[in-house]
Design an enzyme around this catalytic site. Structure first.
Site, PDB file in Angstrom:
ATOM      1  CB  SER A 208      30.739  30.141  44.613  1.00 59.94           C
ATOM      2  OG  SER A 208      31.942  29.668  44.002  1.00 59.94           O
TER       3      SER A 208
ATOM      4  CB  SER B 186      37.860  34.339  42.081  1.00 62.27           C
ATOM      5  OG  SER B 186      37.220  34.150  40.805  1.00 62.27           O
TER       6      SER B 186
ATOM      7  CD  GLU C 242      38.074  22.352  42.349  1.00 55.62           C
ATOM      8  OE1 GLU C 242      37.118  23.154  41.874  1.00 55.62           O
ATOM      9  OE2 GLU C 242      38.501  22.540  43.488  1.00 55.62           O
ATOM     10  NE  ARG C 243      42.648  24.762  40.728  1.00 48.69           N
ATOM     11  CZ  ARG C 243      43.481  25.657  41.436  1.00 48.69           C
ATOM     12  NH1 ARG C 243      44.752  25.745  41.476  1.00 48.69           N
ATOM     13  NH2 ARG C 243      42.947  26.630  41.963  1.00 48.69           N
TER      14      ARG C 243
ATOM     15  NE  ARG D 110      28.676  23.197   3.266  1.00 48.06           N
ATOM     16  CZ  ARG D 110      27.476  23.660   2.608  1.00 48.06           C
ATOM     17  NH1 ARG D 110      26.644  22.579   2.416  1.00 48.06           N
ATOM     18  NH2 ARG D 110      27.214  24.868   2.636  1.00 48.06           N
TER      19      ARG D 110
ATOM     20  CD  GLN E 112      33.874  31.649  11.794  1.00 49.88           C
ATOM     21  OE1 GLN E 112      33.388  32.012  12.698  1.00 49.88           O
ATOM     22  NE2 GLN E 112      33.963  32.432  10.772  1.00 49.88           N
TER      23      GLN E 112
ATOM     24  N   GLY F  95      37.596  27.501  39.359  1.00 49.49           N
ATOM     25  CA  GLY F  95      38.791  28.626  39.228  1.00 49.49           C
ATOM     26  C   GLY F  95      38.809  28.976  37.797  1.00 49.49           C
TER      27      GLY F  95
END
Length: 374
Positions: A121, A127, A235-236, A261, A331, A359
């Site tokens: 990059s 990209s 890589e992915r 909880r 959340q 990517g």
């Protein structure tokens, strides 16, 4: 796991789990950053960093599925060995395209605990990889490199950087890109960290008349684009497997919290709203696991075959689900999910960026769409 594993694979994943609990089970053990050299060295000593490295270079010669299993358990165990991902990507590129000497250096280096970084990059080329302008100019005895790279993971802890530079053509051309292996201590190379919410991970890397010999080229001159495309599967999958483990850890942490909880006189997990949310997240994670293992199996079946659709799907789906799980976990935990006393805020930071690096999700969707002729 819902996937059938061999006895050796089950023992391997159990060993990684045990190590992570023992060596990285607390925040004090993990430290502040994403990479802990001491833990990384211990994993090297155990032979784990060479999981996918051929035996002739000191590795175990296992396949992509075993690498994904390792990364999944490392992600789950929160082991701070962030240098492994880029190192494995660089090692795979060198294994595919490098000389015997480069393979001996880089693959053997990974096995022994060295860290490698890959620099693609640039400020005007994220990209859009074809828009690279950092240039390497040929001389009588090698190459002279000038330009800037940005968002380069692990450059500050790397022994060497796999640079993708322009050696021909002009920005916008896929032709004319070349891979070069640059020592991190090369004269004229400077590295400046970029402050992020994830800590010390990425860097600006500047090349000012950096000189490297002719044999620094990895593969063929001007064929870097084709070499990059050949590495998409690895890589992915590496990024997806790591986020699969992180997603499962975020899920388990949230589940443990809502079981204990209490509000309105009973555990909050007993309320239908959270029970249904847990059901949906568990289903999504299981889908991701099946996809990761399926694509890894396809790669092991034919390592030379590029799988643009499947590799983009696995990266897209798993990182998006990991982000969804971590945000939902925060959340469900309420303020505790935001507190640094718990790991959920760490999971959120790790998963948010996963849909960007390697990517973006938008790029993955575009690639998948193109494979259908659109």
């Amino acid at each position: 796991m819902s996937i059938d594993l061999s006895d050796e694979q089950k023992a391997f994943t159990q060993a990684v789990d045990d190590f992570c609990r023992r060596e990285a089970g607390t925040r004090e053990q993990r430290g502040d950053g994403p990479h802990h050299p001491g833990l990384y060295r211990k994993m090297a000593d155990l032979g784990w960093l060479g999981v996918t490295v051929p035996e002739q270079f000191g590795g175990s010669g296992a396949g992509m599925l075993d690498t994904c299993l390792f990364l999944e358990r490392v992600g789950y165990g929160q082991a701070p060995v962030g240098g492994f991902t880029t190192s494995a990507i660089v090692a795979a590129a060198v294994e595919r395209s490098g000389t015997d000497e480069q393979k001996k250096t880089v693959l053997g280096g990974l096995v022994n605990g060295r860290v490698y970084s890959i620099a693609m990059s640039e400020p005007e080329a994220g990209s859009d990889v074809a828009n690279l302008s950092c240039r390497a100019v040929a001389t009588d005895d090698g190459w002279v490199i000038n330009g800037q790279k940005t968002w380069i993971s692990n450059a500050h802890i790397a022994d060497a950087i796999l640079l993708v530079a322009r050696t021909g053509g002009s920005p916008g051309d896929h032709h004319g890109l070349t891979m070069l292996l640059i020592p991190a201590d090369a004269t004229g190379l400077s590295i400046k960290g970029i402050e992020t919410m994830g800590g010390k991970e990425v860097n600006d890397v500047y090349f000012t008349d950096v000189r490297v010999p002719t044999d620094a080229v990895v593969g063929a001159v001007d064929k870097g684009w084709q070499q990059l495309m050949a590495g998409l599967n690895v890589e992915r999958l590496i990024l997806a497997a790591l986020m699969l483990g992180t997603a499962q850890r975020a899920f388990d942490d949230a589940l443990d919290f809502i079981r204990q909880r209490k509000q309105f006189g009973r555990p909050v997990g007993s309320f239908q709203a959270l029970r249904h949310r847990i059901a949906d997240l568990a289903t999504e994670i299981e889908c991701c696991r099946l996809l990761v293992h399926r694509v890894a199996t396809l790669v092991d079946r034919d390592p030379a075959k590029v799988l643009p659709r499947e590799s983009s799907m696995v990266k897209l789906k798993t990182t998006e689900v990991a982000r969804q799980v971590a945000l939902a976990g925060m959340q469900m935990m309420g303020g505790y999910g935001y507190a640094t006393e718990y790991d959920m805020e760490r999971h959120v930071r790790a998963t948010l960026v996963s849909t960007i690096y390697g990517g973006t999700s938008e790029i993955q969707r575009d690639i998948i769409g193109k494979t259908y002729g659109l």
